[in-house]
Design a protein around this motif. Structure first.
Motif, short mmCIF file in Angstrom:
data_model
loop_
_atom_site.label_atom_id
_atom_site.label_comp_id
_atom_site.label_asym_id
_atom_site.label_seq_id
_atom_site.Cartn_x
_atom_site.Cartn_y
_atom_site.Cartn_z
N PRO A 1 0.84 -1.21 0.00
CA PRO A 1 0.00 0.00 0.00
C PRO A 1 0.87 1.25 0.00
N ALA A 2 0.47 2.23 -0.78
CA ALA A 2 1.22 3.47 -0.87
C ALA A 2 0.40 4.67 -0.42
N GLU A 3 -0.90 4.65 -0.70
CA GLU A 3 -1.73 5.81 -0.38
C GLU A 3 -3.19 5.41 -0.34
N ALA A 4 -3.94 6.06 0.53
CA ALA A 4 -5.39 5.87 0.60
C ALA A 4 -6.03 7.24 0.69
N ARG A 5 -7.03 7.45 -0.14
CA ARG A 5 -7.74 8.73 -0.15
C ARG A 5 -9.24 8.47 -0.09
N ARG A 6 -9.93 9.45 0.42
CA ARG A 6 -11.39 9.42 0.48
C ARG A 6 -11.88 8.19 1.27
N LEU A 7 -11.41 8.08 2.49
CA LEU A 7 -11.82 7.01 3.40
C LEU A 7 -13.00 7.46 4.23
N ARG A 8 -13.82 6.51 4.59
CA ARG A 8 -14.91 6.79 5.51
C ARG A 8 -15.09 5.59 6.43
N PHE A 9 -14.98 5.85 7.73
CA PHE A 9 -15.24 4.84 8.75
C PHE A 9 -16.63 5.14 9.29
N ARG A 10 -17.61 4.32 8.95
CA ARG A 10 -19.01 4.62 9.25
C ARG A 10 -19.51 4.01 10.55
N HIS A 11 -19.02 2.82 10.90
CA HIS A 11 -19.47 2.14 12.11
C HIS A 11 -18.29 1.43 12.75
N TYR A 12 -18.42 1.15 14.04
CA TYR A 12 -17.39 0.43 14.76
C TYR A 12 -17.38 -1.04 14.37
N VAL A 13 -16.18 -1.63 14.38
CA VAL A 13 -16.03 -3.07 14.20
C VAL A 13 -15.54 -3.60 15.54
N THR A 14 -16.30 -4.52 16.12
CA THR A 14 -16.01 -5.00 17.46
C THR A 14 -15.70 -6.49 17.46
N PRO A 15 -15.15 -7.01 18.57
CA PRO A 15 -14.84 -8.44 18.64
C PRO A 15 -16.08 -9.29 18.36
N GLY A 16 -15.87 -10.36 17.59
CA GLY A 16 -16.96 -11.24 17.22
C GLY A 16 -17.57 -10.91 15.87
N ASP A 17 -17.25 -9.73 15.32
CA ASP A 17 -17.78 -9.36 14.01
C ASP A 17 -17.11 -10.16 12.91
N ARG A 18 -17.85 -10.38 11.84
CA ARG A 18 -17.36 -11.05 10.64
C ARG A 18 -17.22 -9.97 9.58
N LEU A 19 -15.99 -9.63 9.25
CA LEU A 19 -15.70 -8.54 8.33
C LEU A 19 -15.61 -9.08 6.90
N GLU A 20 -16.49 -8.62 6.02
CA GLU A 20 -16.43 -9.00 4.61
C GLU A 20 -15.74 -7.88 3.84
N LEU A 21 -14.62 -8.22 3.20
CA LEU A 21 -13.78 -7.25 2.52
C LEU A 21 -13.92 -7.42 1.01
N THR A 22 -14.25 -6.34 0.32
CA THR A 22 -14.41 -6.37 -1.13
C THR A 22 -13.55 -5.28 -1.74
N VAL A 23 -12.73 -5.66 -2.72
CA VAL A 23 -11.89 -4.68 -3.41
C VAL A 23 -12.07 -4.84 -4.92
N ASP A 24 -12.32 -3.74 -5.59
CA ASP A 24 -12.41 -3.71 -7.05
C ASP A 24 -11.18 -2.98 -7.58
N ILE A 25 -10.51 -3.59 -8.55
CA ILE A 25 -9.34 -2.98 -9.17
C ILE A 25 -9.83 -2.03 -10.25
N GLU A 26 -9.49 -0.77 -10.11
CA GLU A 26 -9.92 0.25 -11.06
C GLU A 26 -8.95 0.34 -12.24
N GLU A 27 -7.63 0.28 -11.94
CA GLU A 27 -6.63 0.46 -12.99
C GLU A 27 -5.31 -0.14 -12.54
N ILE A 28 -4.63 -0.81 -13.48
CA ILE A 28 -3.27 -1.30 -13.24
C ILE A 28 -2.40 -0.68 -14.31
#
Length: 172
Positions: free
Chosen positions: A105-132
């Motif tokens: 990772p080099a840079e992250a822009r336009r981030l938004r943390f909307r809700h807390y992630v707490t112990p016991g949560d199941r985090l589903e991570l989705t990433v779309d590649i825009e450009e290589i």
């Protein structure tokens, strides 16, 4: 924009429940990383990989995670930088491999943390590649818990480093 001397990972224009938050960010793709599972794998399950296009993975947040003892003692919350780190690892799944060189990772822009992630949560991570473009990849990522969006990253930049998976040598 703030940049970490450790990894060169920069965060610009992040927000936590509507408030602007900017600070140094460090990530750790090694086996000792708080987001890493057994054998350094940062996911509990990889559900989809479309090379060069998209990746989806699942990470459970255990009650035993050491960082939760101090973040925060009476209300344990997974730090946003660890969610960002997990999204970067998810992006690596869809990006082309090149021997000993790995995506960092080099840079992250336009981030938004909307809700807390707490112990016991199941985090589903989705990433779309825009450009290589050569050794640079631009992505977009979302983290969800129970179908509810908890974190969005509209611009995640990863660069291919000259180091190995064991160290950050050559990280930008």
């Amino acid at each position: 924009m703030t940049e970490s001397a450790t990894t060169g990972f920069a965060v610009t224009g992040s927000a936590l429940t509507g408030s602007a938050v900017t600070g140094p960010v460090t990530t750790g793709p090694t086996a000792g990383s708080p987001t890493a599972g057994p054998a350094g794998i940062p996911f509990d399950r990889i559900t989809e990989v479309s090379p060069g296009r998209r990746a989806v993975a699942v990470r459970h947040v255990p009650h035993t995670l050491d960082v939760l003892d101090t973040h925060f003692p009476r209300f344990p919350v997974l730090p946003g930088v660890l969610i960002l780190d997990a999204l970067a690892h998810t992006a690596e799944l869809a990006l082309p491999a090149d021997g000993a060189r790995r995506w960092t990772p080099a840079e992250a822009r336009r981030l938004r943390f909307r809700h807390y992630v707490t112990p016991g949560d199941r985090l589903e991570l989705t990433v779309d590649i825009e450009e290589i473009d050569g050794d640079t990849a631009r992505c977009r990522g979302t983290a969800r818990v129970d179908g509810r969006t908890v974190t969005t990253v509209r611009e995640l930049l990863l660069v291919r480093s000259g180091g190995t998976a064991d160290g950050p040598e050559g990280a930008v």
